[in-house]
Design a protein around this motif. Structure first.
Motif, PDB file in Angstrom:
ATOM      1  N   PHE A   1       0.847  -1.188   0.000  1.00 29.66           N
ATOM      2  CA  PHE A   1       0.000   0.000   0.000  1.00 29.66           C
ATOM      3  C   PHE A   1       0.884   1.240   0.000  1.00 29.66           C
ATOM      4  O   PHE A   1       2.004   1.214   0.501  1.00 29.66           O
ATOM      5  N   VAL A   2       0.346   2.341  -0.531  1.00 33.08           N
ATOM      6  CA  VAL A   2       0.956   3.656  -0.363  1.00 33.08           C
ATOM      7  C   VAL A   2      -0.018   4.467   0.474  1.00 33.08           C
ATOM      8  O   VAL A   2      -1.205   4.564   0.148  1.00 33.08           O
ATOM      9  N   LEU A   3       0.472   5.028   1.557  1.00 34.34           N
ATOM     10  CA  LEU A   3      -0.326   5.858   2.447  1.00 34.34           C
ATOM     11  C   LEU A   3       0.165   7.289   2.325  1.00 34.34           C
ATOM     12  O   LEU A   3       1.344   7.570   2.566  1.00 34.34           O
ATOM     13  N   THR A   4      -0.722   8.186   1.937  1.00 35.73           N
ATOM     14  CA  THR A   4      -0.358   9.577   1.728  1.00 35.73           C
ATOM     15  C   THR A   4      -1.594  10.455   1.893  1.00 35.73           C
ATOM     16  O   THR A   4      -2.703   9.996   1.597  1.00 35.73           O
ATOM     17  N   PRO A   5      -1.437  11.672   2.358  1.00 35.05           N
ATOM     18  CA  PRO A   5      -2.612  12.543   2.466  1.00 35.05           C
ATOM     19  C   PRO A   5      -3.231  12.879   1.104  1.00 35.05           C
ATOM     20  O   PRO A   5      -4.439  13.001   0.990  1.00 35.05           O
ATOM     21  N   ALA A   6      -2.391  13.009   0.075  1.00 37.73           N
ATOM     22  CA  ALA A   6      -2.905  13.438  -1.233  1.00 37.73           C
ATOM     23  C   ALA A   6      -2.105  12.808  -2.364  1.00 37.73           C
ATOM     24  O   ALA A   6      -0.908  12.575  -2.240  1.00 37.73           O
TER      25      ALA A   6
ATOM     26  N   GLU B   1      -1.683  -0.679  -3.836  1.00 40.51           N
ATOM     27  CA  GLU B   1      -2.978  -0.089  -3.510  1.00 40.51           C
ATOM     28  C   GLU B   1      -2.799   1.301  -2.891  1.00 40.51           C
ATOM     29  O   GLU B   1      -2.133   1.448  -1.876  1.00 40.51           O
ATOM     30  N   PRO B   2      -3.401   2.341  -3.502  1.00 39.66           N
ATOM     31  CA  PRO B   2      -3.294   3.687  -2.920  1.00 39.66           C
ATOM     32  C   PRO B   2      -4.285   3.883  -1.772  1.00 39.66           C
ATOM     33  O   PRO B   2      -5.410   3.399  -1.826  1.00 39.66           O
ATOM     34  N   ARG B   3      -3.837   4.578  -0.746  1.00 37.84           N
ATOM     35  CA  ARG B   3      -4.698   4.995   0.357  1.00 37.84           C
ATOM     36  C   ARG B   3      -4.396   6.463   0.614  1.00 37.84           C
ATOM     37  O   ARG B   3      -3.278   6.829   0.993  1.00 37.84           O
ATOM     38  N   CYS B   4      -5.393   7.306   0.375  1.00 38.53           N
ATOM     39  CA  CYS B   4      -5.182   8.737   0.580  1.00 38.53           C
ATOM     40  C   CYS B   4      -6.483   9.410   0.987  1.00 38.53           C
ATOM     41  O   CYS B   4      -7.561   8.860   0.814  1.00 38.53           O
ATOM     42  N   ARG B   5      -6.377  10.593   1.515  1.00 34.77           N
ATOM     43  CA  ARG B   5      -7.524  11.385   1.928  1.00 34.77           C
ATOM     44  C   ARG B   5      -8.070  12.186   0.748  1.00 34.77           C
ATOM     45  O   ARG B   5      -9.257  12.383   0.621  1.00 34.77           O
ATOM     46  N   PHE B   6      -7.176  12.640  -0.121  1.00 30.54           N
ATOM     47  CA  PHE B   6      -7.560  13.578  -1.178  1.00 30.54           C
ATOM     48  C   PHE B   6      -6.941  13.170  -2.508  1.00 30.54           C
ATOM     49  O   PHE B   6      -5.738  12.959  -2.588  1.00 30.54           O
TER      50      PHE B   6
END
Length: 188
Positions: free
Chosen positions: A80-85, A100-105
């Motif tokens: 996974f990649v965890l990032t705000p944007a 798999e991307p995981r982001c807020r924006f």
């Protein structure tokens, strides 16, 4: 993992402290330490590899790091990649390499006024601003990859932000309102 002063370690440290990751038994490994990744994944046999950063623009910086590390991951470890944007472009790129991307924006093309997919400005206004960007920097007027992002963090602007906002190199002759640290003049 790339340049000195990269934001990745800062973001990881903030996440580590806020979520008490070390107390929860998480292993924090620098992406340049392939041996540690191999040894820990081999020992654990299953889990997740989570890459952390503050922003993914084109994905050009992330993909070679991931491609370097992938052969050293032993066992069953989804990535996974965890990032705000991140941008639409980065999400597409991650899908192509199985991360798999995981982001807020998600910073969509239509949300970027200087992108052709945007209707925020009229064509005339957008064209004039794009022209100004390339007058400032003939190669990277719209930022790296010409993706013209409009995201600025407390730590600075990504290199994908247009030059009309960042200013010219050494802020001469064009001073930007969101210069990157590398855009600033060297102190005398």
């Amino acid at each position: 993992v790339h340049d000195a002063g990269s934001s990745s370690p800062v973001v990881l440290n903030m996440l580590r402290n806020a979520a008490h990751l070390q107390q929860r038994g998480c292993h924090l490994i620098d992406a340049t330490n392939a041996k540690a990744i191999h040894d820990i994944t081999n020992e654990l046999e299953y889990g997740a590899v989570i890459y952390v950063d503050d922003f993914l623009g084109t994905g050009n910086q992330f993909e070679p790091v991931r491609q370097f590390l992938a052969p050293y991951i032993v066992g069953n470890f989804p990535e996974f990649v965890l990032t705000p944007a991140m941008t639409e472009e980065a999400i597409l790129r991650l899908g192509g390499i199985g991360v798999e991307p995981r982001c807020r924006f998600i910073h969509g093309k239509a949300d970027r006024p200087l992108n052709d997919a945007s209707t925020i400005f009229t064509d005339a206004v957008r064209n004039r601003l794009v022209e100004l960007c390339f007058d400032i920097d003939a190669m990277y007027g719209l930022g790296f990859g010409s993706i013209a992002t409009m995201i600025v963090f407390y730590s600075g602007a990504p290199d994908t932000v247009p030059r009309v906002l960042r200013g010219s190199s050494a802020q001469d002759p064009w001073s930007g309102i969101f210069p990157r640290h590398s855009d600033l003049p060297v102190p005398a």
